[in-house]
Design a protein around this motif. Structure first.
Motif, short mmCIF file in Angstrom:
data_model
loop_
_atom_site.label_atom_id
_atom_site.label_comp_id
_atom_site.label_asym_id
_atom_site.label_seq_id
_atom_site.Cartn_x
_atom_site.Cartn_y
_atom_site.Cartn_z
N GLN A 10 19.78 5.96 -26.32
CA GLN A 10 20.87 6.94 -26.34
C GLN A 10 21.86 6.68 -25.21
N PHE A 11 21.34 6.40 -24.02
CA PHE A 11 22.23 6.12 -22.90
C PHE A 11 23.04 4.85 -23.17
N GLY A 12 22.37 3.82 -23.70
CA GLY A 12 23.08 2.58 -24.03
C GLY A 12 24.14 2.79 -25.10
N ALA A 13 23.82 3.61 -26.11
CA ALA A 13 24.79 3.85 -27.17
C ALA A 13 26.01 4.61 -26.65
N ILE A 14 25.78 5.61 -25.82
CA ILE A 14 26.91 6.36 -25.25
C ILE A 14 27.80 5.45 -24.41
N LEU A 15 27.16 4.64 -23.56
CA LEU A 15 27.95 3.75 -22.72
C LEU A 15 28.66 2.69 -23.55
N ALA A 16 28.01 2.19 -24.61
CA ALA A 16 28.65 1.18 -25.46
C ALA A 16 29.90 1.74 -26.13
N VAL A 17 29.80 2.96 -26.66
CA VAL A 17 30.97 3.58 -27.30
C VAL A 17 32.08 3.81 -26.27
N THR A 18 31.69 4.27 -25.08
CA THR A 18 32.68 4.51 -24.03
C THR A 18 33.39 3.23 -23.62
N LEU A 171 29.37 -7.06 -23.53
CA LEU A 171 27.99 -7.51 -23.75
C LEU A 171 27.21 -7.50 -22.44
N ALA A 172 27.83 -7.97 -21.35
CA ALA A 172 27.13 -7.97 -20.05
C ALA A 172 26.83 -6.54 -19.61
N ALA A 173 27.79 -5.63 -19.80
CA ALA A 173 27.57 -4.24 -19.41
C ALA A 173 26.45 -3.61 -20.22
N LEU A 174 26.40 -3.93 -21.53
CA LEU A 174 25.33 -3.39 -22.36
C LEU A 174 23.97 -3.92 -21.93
N THR A 177 23.13 -2.22 -18.68
CA THR A 177 22.86 -0.81 -18.93
C THR A 177 21.51 -0.62 -19.62
N GLY A 178 21.19 -1.49 -20.58
CA GLY A 178 19.91 -1.38 -21.26
C GLY A 178 18.75 -1.52 -20.30
N LEU A 179 18.81 -2.57 -19.45
CA LEU A 179 17.73 -2.77 -18.48
C LEU A 179 17.69 -1.62 -17.46
N GLY A 180 18.86 -1.21 -16.98
CA GLY A 180 18.89 -0.11 -16.02
C GLY A 180 18.44 1.20 -16.62
N GLY A 181 18.88 1.48 -17.87
CA GLY A 181 18.44 2.71 -18.53
C GLY A 181 16.95 2.74 -18.78
N ALA A 185 14.80 5.53 -16.99
CA ALA A 185 14.04 6.44 -17.85
C ALA A 185 12.55 6.40 -17.49
N GLY A 186 12.04 5.18 -17.22
CA GLY A 186 10.64 5.09 -16.81
C GLY A 186 10.38 5.80 -15.50
N GLN A 187 11.31 5.66 -14.56
CA GLN A 187 11.15 6.34 -13.27
C GLN A 187 11.24 7.85 -13.43
N ALA A 188 12.15 8.32 -14.30
CA ALA A 188 12.29 9.77 -14.50
C ALA A 188 11.09 10.36 -15.22
#
Length: 468
Positions: A10-18, A171-174, A177-181, A185-188
């Motif tokens: 979900q986070f990746g999809a929101i950022l990708a659309v943005t 593509l680089a941002a996605l 973002t995917g790895l960071g998200g 998410a795992g940390q949260a």
């Protein structure tokens, strides 16, 4: 799908659309800006062509000046790819054409629009080719329409590079973002995984365990752990009370059953006995059966009083009439007991009305009056005063019995508890606990005050409005 993966997606999809919308805005804005600049450049070319053509016509008699003029225009058109210049006279005839363009004709209606408006841009052609027209006025030649067209090759290359750059950046941002998200998410969710492991270790036989509160966490997860620990506290108390209730109830039920069985077994030991002996055995058996019936009814009433309030039928109950009914029943049980009733002043006809279940409220009032009469059997007087207040309706029942010690007073609402001074009086110790549960079910309260040798006062208080 796990919550961690869902959050990352979900986070990746929101950022990708943005990012995609942001890239589109940048690309469209850049494209429009470059097109505007290119159009302005073409209009400046039309002015140069118009000036050069007018000057060439003035020097037309001089062959040397005319040749120099043509060389100047040829050098001018080499600065832009596929550039072409045309000049149309007042009659719409093509009087001059120079350049390396494809030489496509322009519509006559568009030439008329240029003469009417002073300047115009032909509808954008494909492949970055554009044509503009300018009305050039000359005192000797009259109004001329100068047309310039060219291909914006520089914008083509720059926009192609911009598309590649934006696509690579997206593509680089996605990826980042995917790895960071996934990591965030795992940390949260790490405290939730710890809570799940701790919850798995809590069983019905070990309700003393609690979730470890996260240090310094005041977020939703910390509040969830606090609420769950409070829930465990309530469950542990409920389980402990249930175990105590079952144990005490089993003990209380066993006593009359044992007496009942013992009397019957003794009666069967001898073949023949006098009729008076049989009558005595039957009377004792009947007394034990009555005590067992009273105890069973009390347990059923406690269970009913513990129900969800939404499942108990409620209606308007006049407490003054209810008190008179309870007074009549208690006098049938204790004919020698004196019970005085008093009613406070009431302005309205329904001043003594509360919302509740009539059968349960009757049981609560009857239990209090029953206890007062039992402990006032030595000749004391019981007084029951019903008085409305500004926000609550109060029933005060006072007796002249032996009273209670402070230690016993703190335990009177525990099921099956009996004070030392009350053990000689028949009973099971469920009257006041039942009354307390009934009052709680109706949003009311019950209070006791007592001192040894001074009697006991019991207050039953109801809200004047229905409980939420």
């Amino acid at each position: 799908m796990s919550i961690r993966l869902r959050l990352a997606l979900q986070f990746g999809a929101i950022l990708a659309v943005t990012l995609l919308l942001f890239a589109l805005v940048i690309y469209v804005a850049t494209q429009q800006s470059r097109r505007t600049l290119f159009t302005q450049s073409l209009f400046k070319r039309t002015l140069v062509v118009g000036h050069a053509y007018a000057a060439g016509q003035e020097e037309a008699a001089d062959a040397g000046h005319r040749a120099a003029y043509r060389r100047y225009l040829q050098q001018l058109y080499r600065t832009l790819p596929a550039e072409e210049g045309r000049v149309y006279d007042a009659a719409g005839r093509l009087v001059f054409r120079e350049g390396q363009g494809p030489g496509r004709a322009v519509p006559a209606a568009w030439l008329a629009e240029v003469r009417r408006t002073g300047r115009a841009v032909l509808e954008p052609e494909t492949n970055y080719h554009e044509t503009v027209g300018l009305l050039y006025r000359d005192a000797r030649l009259g109004p001329l329409v100068v047309v310039a067209s060219s291909v914006d090759e520089d914008s083509r290359q720059q926009l192609a590079q911009l598309r590649q750059l934006l696509a690579a950046g997206l593509l680089a941002a996605l990826a980042v973002t995917g790895l960071g998200g996934w990591g965030f998410a795992g940390q949260a969710l790490r405290p939730l995984r710890r809570m799940v492991r701790e919850v798995d270790g809590i069983t019905a036989t070990d309700l003393g365990q609690r979730l470890t509160p996260a240090a310094g966490r005041a977020d939703e997860i910390g509040r969830l752990a606090q609420r769950f620990n409070r829930l465990l506290d309530r469950l542990e108390s409920a389980f402990a009370g249930q175990r105590t209730f079952v144990r005490d109830a089993s003990h209380e039920l066993r006593t009359p059953l044992t007496a009942l069985i013992g009397e019957l077994e003794v009666a069967l030991l001898q073949a023949e006995r006098p009729p008076a002996e049989y009558r005595r055995v039957l009377q004792r058996t009947l007394d034990s059966a009555r005590r067992l019936n009273e105890l069973t009814n009390g347990l059923l009433q406690i269970a009913r009083a513990s129900d969800d309030p939404s499942q108990v039928p409620m209606a308007a109950v006049p407490l003054d009439e209810l008190l008179l009914l309870a007074h009549e029943q208690v006098l049938r049980r204790y004919p020698t007991c004196r019970v005085d009733l008093a009613f406070g002043d009431a302005d309205a006809a329904d001043a003594f009305a509360v919302r509740g279940n009539e059968a349960l409220l009757l049981a609560a009032v009857l239990n209090v009056l029953d206890n007062a009469c039992k402990f006032s059997a030595g000749g004391g007087t019981v007084t029951a005063t019903l008085a409305p207040g500004p926000a609550r309706l109060t029933l005060l029942v006072a007796d002249e019995g032996p009273g209670l010690h402070a230690a016993d007073l703190a335990q009177v609402f525990v099921p099956f508890f009996r004070a030392a001074a009350a053990r000689a009086v028949p009973g099971h110790g469920i009257g006041l606990p039942l009354t307390a549960r009934i009052m709680a079910l109706h949003g009311g309260t019950v209070r006791l005050a007592s001192e040894p040798g001074q009697g006991t006062q019991v207050w039953l208080e109801w809200p004047l409005e229905a409980p939420a």
